[in-house]
Motif scaffolding. Sequence first.
Motif, PDB file in Angstrom:
ATOM      1  N   GLU A  35      34.963  73.758  15.656  1.00  0.00           N
ATOM      2  CA  GLU A  35      36.260  73.583  14.997  1.00  0.00           C
ATOM      3  C   GLU A  35      36.094  73.081  13.568  1.00  0.00           C
ATOM      4  O   GLU A  35      36.767  73.550  12.647  1.00  0.00           O
ATOM      5  N   ARG A  46      41.564  70.942  11.318  1.00  0.00           N
ATOM      6  CA  ARG A  46      41.020  71.259  12.631  1.00  0.00           C
ATOM      7  C   ARG A  46      42.136  71.514  13.637  1.00  0.00           C
ATOM      8  O   ARG A  46      41.969  72.289  14.572  1.00  0.00           O
ATOM      9  N   VAL A  49      43.099  75.134  13.447  1.00  0.00           N
ATOM     10  CA  VAL A  49      42.038  75.937  14.050  1.00  0.00           C
ATOM     11  C   VAL A  49      42.070  75.814  15.562  1.00  0.00           C
ATOM     12  O   VAL A  49      41.946  76.809  16.288  1.00  0.00           O
ATOM     13  N   ARG A  50      42.267  74.584  16.061  1.00  0.00           N
ATOM     14  CA  ARG A  50      42.305  74.369  17.509  1.00  0.00           C
ATOM     15  C   ARG A  50      43.420  75.178  18.160  1.00  0.00           C
ATOM     16  O   ARG A  50      43.239  75.769  19.215  1.00  0.00           O
TER      17      ARG A  50
END
Length: 219
Positions: A35, A46, A49-50
């Motif tokens: 991540e 992040r 992205v997660r």
Amino acid sequence: MRNVARTSLVDTAIEELREEITSGAWPVGTKIPSESQLAESLGMSRLSVREAVRVLAHAGLLTTRQGDGTYVTATDESQIALRRRLDKAAAMDIIDVRRGLDLVAARLAATKRTEQDLEGLHETLRRRDAAGSAGDLDGFADADVDFHLRVADAAHNPLLGELYRSMSEALRDSVRGMEEAALEPDSSHEDLLRAIEDGDASRAVAVSVALLDQQERDL
């Protein structure tokens, strides 16, 4: 991947990651970057992205292994949809579909197979027979499906091969579902290989019909 600065960061991250997968940059089985690495390369948090990874995992393109990382499990969402539908299909429905695919595969394989195709078919059949003799149902199911995939490949029709691969898990489940009946000795697969090896398309089709008829009776 290019740096991203857009309003819908999650949507953008989804498209960026999907492109890496569908383009082949991340083949099936590849462990994708962490991540933090993805967040840095995309220029976003992040958290974004997660969420993108979660969406693609739900779609079936990725799978996350606790304590290990995230891996690519598929490259085509349309194939995933078909696979999920096949997973729910009744065993008889699968045999009905195979009556179309197997007969075409057998006929074409008998006229288009190469020596390399035949070597692969012989090797796979040896594995199938060995697993059957050992009472290894999982190994037998894997080798049985591999044999039919190789017949489809020997037809040298890419679309036919892809259609057969999309059914592979459902085919394995149908073989496992026959349990002891699947492991009983029979010569049908050897007969099919011999017909393909002899270039006898009519006999290859006839053997395929008989093989599917027997599987239907074993259900």
